[in-house]
Design a protein around this motif. Structure first.
Motif, PDB file in Angstrom:
ATOM      1  N   ARG A   1       2.016   6.878  -0.619  1.00 48.99           N
ATOM      2  CA  ARG A   1       0.938   5.919  -0.879  1.00 48.99           C
ATOM      3  C   ARG A   1       1.005   5.495  -2.353  1.00 48.99           C
ATOM      4  NH1 ARG A   1      -3.730   5.173   2.030  1.00 48.99           N
ATOM      5  NH2 ARG A   1      -3.418   7.174   3.099  1.00 48.99           N
ATOM      6  N   ARG A   2       1.035   4.200  -2.599  1.00 48.20           N
ATOM      7  CA  ARG A   2       1.243   3.711  -3.964  1.00 48.20           C
ATOM      8  C   ARG A   2       0.126   4.147  -4.901  1.00 48.20           C
ATOM      9  NH1 ARG A   2       1.622  -2.622  -5.558  1.00 48.20           N
ATOM     10  NH2 ARG A   2      -0.595  -2.316  -5.953  1.00 48.20           N
ATOM     11  N   GLU A   3      -1.108   4.101  -4.422  1.00 51.57           N
ATOM     12  CA  GLU A   3      -2.233   4.481  -5.275  1.00 51.57           C
ATOM     13  C   GLU A   3      -2.121   5.942  -5.690  1.00 51.57           C
ATOM     14  OE1 GLU A   3      -5.894   6.290  -6.377  1.00 51.57           O
ATOM     15  OE2 GLU A   3      -4.994   6.622  -4.392  1.00 51.57           O
ATOM     16  N   THR A   4      -1.654   6.788  -4.790  1.00 52.59           N
ATOM     17  CA  THR A   4      -1.479   8.208  -5.109  1.00 52.59           C
ATOM     18  C   THR A   4      -0.359   8.390  -6.122  1.00 52.59           C
ATOM     19  OG1 THR A   4      -2.210   8.787  -2.874  1.00 52.59           O
ATOM     20  CG2 THR A   4      -1.057  10.485  -4.130  1.00 52.59           C
ATOM     21  N   ALA A   5       0.724   7.630  -5.959  1.00 48.72           N
ATOM     22  CA  ALA A   5       1.831   7.708  -6.919  1.00 48.72           C
ATOM     23  C   ALA A   5       1.358   7.339  -8.319  1.00 48.72           C
ATOM     24  CB  ALA A   5       2.963   6.793  -6.479  1.00 48.72           C
ATOM     25  N   GLU A   6       0.538   6.309  -8.422  1.00 50.11           N
ATOM     26  CA  GLU A   6       0.043   5.891  -9.732  1.00 50.11           C
ATOM     27  C   GLU A   6      -0.903   6.933 -10.308  1.00 50.11           C
ATOM     28  OE1 GLU A   6      -1.612   2.087  -8.822  1.00 50.11           O
ATOM     29  OE2 GLU A   6       0.345   1.073  -8.769  1.00 50.11           O
TER      30      GLU A   6
ATOM     31  N   GLU B   1       0.832  -1.207   0.000  1.00 50.42           N
ATOM     32  CA  GLU B   1       0.000   0.000   0.000  1.00 50.42           C
ATOM     33  C   GLU B   1       0.865   1.254   0.000  1.00 50.42           C
ATOM     34  OE1 GLU B   1      -3.290   2.221   2.873  1.00 50.42           O
ATOM     35  OE2 GLU B   1      -2.981   0.060   3.036  1.00 50.42           O
ATOM     36  N   TYR B   2       2.050   1.145   0.603  1.00 46.06           N
ATOM     37  CA  TYR B   2       2.958   2.294   0.682  1.00 46.06           C
ATOM     38  C   TYR B   2       4.316   1.937   0.088  1.00 46.06           C
ATOM     39  CZ  TYR B   2      -0.261   4.594   3.932  1.00 46.06           C
ATOM     40  OH  TYR B   2      -1.359   5.177   4.511  1.00 46.06           O
ATOM     41  N   LEU B   3       4.988   2.974  -0.408  1.00 39.86           N
ATOM     42  CA  LEU B   3       6.356   2.870  -0.869  1.00 39.86           C
ATOM     43  C   LEU B   3       7.220   3.765   0.018  1.00 39.86           C
ATOM     44  CD1 LEU B   3       5.576   3.446  -4.648  1.00 39.86           C
ATOM     45  CD2 LEU B   3       6.205   1.245  -3.646  1.00 39.86           C
ATOM     46  N   LEU B   4       8.306   3.233   0.516  1.00 43.52           N
ATOM     47  CA  LEU B   4       9.291   4.063   1.202  1.00 43.52           C
ATOM     48  C   LEU B   4      10.444   4.275   0.234  1.00 43.52           C
ATOM     49  CD1 LEU B   4      10.460   5.578   3.625  1.00 43.52           C
ATOM     50  CD2 LEU B   4      11.440   3.400   4.401  1.00 43.52           C
TER      51      LEU B   4
END
Length: 389
Positions: free
Chosen positions: A217-222, A135-138
């Motif tokens: 947040r991965r969804e936000t990055a996409e 769900e998250y990327l660091l």
């Protein structure tokens, strides 16, 4: 001398504005927001772009492997064309220390139009999508060491405050003389350009991040199209923050307590290159902005001590008072940053000297750009965005 007095008065007025009207940039109390552990910890993919980092990796990678995170977390170290054995060293450190799972891979040379770091980040994000449901990327640099609870605290802050991106400015190493002179000022000037309180306001125009430690947040990055939409950015952290904000994401930036850079800067040369490689890019490669920046630095940082000395040598009481008052305000605003870096406050009056160094670094950045060597880093030179590489 009357002209100098009025210039000193203008400088004092500018410092009055900076003290009270520039988001209290000089304060160092913007730390991770209040946080509560989530009922269920989300999965996280840690992406580490690395190019020739064998010197620092033994002090940084074990800290990631040892993260005390209650949920699922996995590390993806992307070896960006290293020639010093970075990838093999990373695998050896993982075998020796254990901890979180580690994958090491290499994307090959960047395609035209990409900076090396963002090309590596793109590859790491693709690996994370293919192998995890994170769900998250660091996104963290290879020279950044994290305390064992760092990832847990970042995720708790993001969940508690409903943030799409949480970024901490790692505490840079300050050991030698030149590090003491340049490094605290680097963070001070950054905060002056991007006041943290302004960055953290929902919907604010000011957007910035610190690339060494970014939880996203991965969804936000996409949704934001990251990193493709910023693939040419030399100042990638600020560009990332702007992209996330444009996509409707909420961002937060502050100083770190338990995240540190272990990269040494043993002399003025490495520090000079760190600043000059991106200074002219910060000014959008504009000669007009460069001239304004040089004039502004001179007015704000050099006029106060010059006016004080000139006034003391017979230039008039008004010149002395205006210059001395401006220098005093400047010194007072620098003290909190020195304390954050655990440095003696006696260095605060020397900020004009450091400002001269930054002025020269900025001019040198422009000179290198027009010589075709701008934005050079670890053997690569990047073209100005919008031009043919």
């Amino acid at each position: 001398m009357n002209a100098l007095m009025w210039i000193a008065v203008v400088s004092l007025a500018v410092w009055g504005w900076l003290l009270l009207g520039q988001g209290f940039f000089w304060r160092t109390d913007v730390r991770l927001p209040e946080r509560t552990p989530p009922a269920e910890w989300p999965s996280v993919a840690v992406v580490v772009p690395a190019r020739d980092e064998a010197e620092v990796l033994p002090r940084s990678l074990p800290s990631l492997l040892a993260q005390d995170y209650p949920g699922r977390a996995e590390i993806f170290l992307v070896d960006d064309g290293s020639t010093d054995g970075t990838g093999g060293l990373a695998l050896r450190l993982a075998r020796e220390h254990g901890g979180l799972p580690l994958t090491v891979d290499s994307p090959g040379e960047p395609q035209p139009g990409w900076t090396g770091k963002l090309w590596a980040v793109r590859h790491g994000m693709a690996l994370a999508r293919a192998r995890t449901d994170a769900e998250y990327l660091l996104l963290t640099d290879a020279d950044i060491a994290h305390e064992p609870d760092s990832l847990r605290e970042l995720v708790a802050a993001a969940r508690s405050a409903g943030l799409d991106m949480v970024s901490q400015m790692a505490r840079l190493r300050v050991a030698g003389f030149w590090e003491r002179m340049v490094v605290p000022a680097f963070v001070y000037f950054f905060a002056q350009l991007y006041p943290f309180r302004w960055v953290n306001r929902p919907g604010a125009r000011t957007a910035a991040a610190a690339g060494g430690c970014v939880l996203l947040r991965r969804e936000t990055a996409e949704r934001a199209g990251v990193p493709e939409c910023i693939r040419q950015a030399v100042i990638d952290d600020v560009s990332l923050a702007k992209a996330v904000r444009r996509a409707g994401g909420r961002i937060w930036l502050g100083l770190a307590d338990r995240v540190d850079s272990v990269r040494p800067y043993p002399g003025l040369g490495p520090l000079w290159r760190m600043v000059s490689r991106s200074a002219y890019a910060q000014l959008r490669h504009s000669p007009l902005l460069l001239a304004g920046t040089v004039a502004g630095l001179a007015l704000v940082y050099l006029v106060p001590p010059v006016a004080l000395v000139a006034g003391a040598l017979g230039g008039g009481t008004g010149t002395l008072v205006a210059g001395g008052a401006a220098w005093a305000v400047m010194t007072a605003t620098y003290v909190p940053m020195l304390r954050y870096y655990r440095q003696p406050v006696l260095l605060a009056p020397l900020l004009p000297v450091t400002a001269v160094l930054y002025l020269l670094m900025t001019v040198d950045s422009a000179v290198q750009h027009y010589r075709g060597r701008g934005a050079a880093w670890k053997g690569r030179t990047y073209a100005r965005p919008g031009t043919t590489p």
